[in-house]
Design a protein around this motif. Sequence first.
Motif: not given
Lengths: 202, 381
Positions: A110, A113-114, A174, A196, A198-202, B172, B305
């Motif tokens: 985890l 990812e960000p 990723y 998409s 990485p991890g849908g970071a917003a 992924w 997040r």
Amino acid sequence: MSAVTSWLQNVTTSCSTVFEGLSITFSHFFRKPYTVEYPDRMETRVQDTLPFRYRGMLEVDLEICTGCLACERACPIECIVIDTTKDKATRQLIINRFDIDLAKCMYCGLCSEPCPTGSIHHTREFEGSDYSLESMMRRYVKFPVAAYKPKKTAEDDPEIMPVLERGMRYLDEYAQPEAKPASGTTSSSDTADPGSGPGGAA
Amino acid sequence: MSVELEVHDSQGLATEEMTLNMGPQHPSTHGVLRFIVKADGEVMRRAIPDIGYLHRSIEKIAEKVGWHGFMPYTDRVDYVAAMACNQGWAMAAERLADIEVPRRGEYCRVIAAELSRICSHLLGVGAMGMDLGAITPFTHAIREREMIMDLIEELCGARLTFNYMRIGGVAWDLPHGYVEKVSHYLDHFEPVIEEFNQLLGLNRIYVKRLADVATVDADMAIAWGLVGPNLRGSGVDFDVRRDIPYSVYEDFDFDVPVGSGEMGTTGDCWDRYIVRIREMDESMRILRQALAGIPEGPVIARVPRNFKPPVGDVHVKIEAPRGEQSWYVSSDGSEYPHRVHIRTGSFTAMGIIDRLSRGLMIADLVAVIASMDIVAPEVDR
């Protein structure tokens, strides 16, 4: 009499069923063995045969760490400790401490990812036995260093460039692994997928 | 636990119930699990399960680590089939916040979950053989499981604690050439099930050992709350994937194998065993359809997040390899869940063992535990 016949029948079925199973076992004499002799007699190291996404021990490239603390916040078990200060004179972010306690780490991924630059990443190294818990504590900052500032133009520092390139490749993997097809042919899926992150970071 | 001795006379001789302790460290209890067996000679009067050795208070941890951070912990709920637990948690959070998962993401989930189901059933049936004394089939099952592990490792980077799914989709996308790789593996795996049946499942000795042992009829299975393959082994035709469809399972055409007492009575140990074997076949069917029909697009929806779902509670059911797994999640609108409750299949299967073991031989207890496919950490959580 019928008791004797059924007894005999039982004996024959038991024997035949055992040999039916044994024939499969026997056929394995002529098959390629699936087992390997780890670690001494492997042709290539296991680490080199693992897939790119393998989540092994964490590693930090301090040259490209921006000190944004995203990984520290993402870690569910708080095994990452980062300490930063703002240098008032030069207006630079100084990283004083970047510790990862690998004994605590559960390799969930985890944190990587960000990360905006791919500085914190998993390696394919997994052999982590050590003599003490203290030595599992990885301290990446020996002396306080300035955090990396992403440039608007392409990176031109020859020392940082390869590291950043590796980091960005890690992030690409990723987001959309199809971006680097192994062969020249276009992959079957997901070429147009900017959504998409990485991890849908917003 | 108080142990009461029952003294009674039979033909003038005073006999007394013997209390045996099976576990916590016993090779066939699948983890740390203890039974207090009260036996009359070799026949069991009771087998009282003593659970709690592997309690890790996972539900409480959820209240402390937040929505995204709990995902790796769900891997530890049932470590043999972590994908299902991942999916349960992700679905619960998505339903709370009303997030729609992209279609490709759902397909990735199904592919991962079905691979994980085959993996889990292989371990289940292999370990069942080993518990009953057939060690070779276990190595065969583990070999196949290892190959699926390699596939999953390529997908998500870990072999056991996958942490593949995220709230809103999956972490992924499928790696390059993954579809071909999985189809290639399925082609290899199909005859292996036949071979495995020949080696173990249809072996007369094995059948005789399991047929008519610990029969659970349909009413009893429902009354005791059995779920998943244990319920279907008793002849109840119920599968959450088909009857309360979630994810994209409506798109797929698959059968639900049900025990029918081919070798003895419906609901005996052998029925529960063969249901698992046939479920692997069905999983392969689902996998083939999913691989063929996987759409293009993103795999994860945009989820902040700092995820804060609105106030409310949801109850989500999924079909895990060890049966229906239900997640009750309640949110108070903060960045931490207010309460999480997980109900797992092994827990109810554990409950019925005491009832089933009455009148069985001590050696059959192992067969009952194995046929219920109990994973001790899933019981305690």
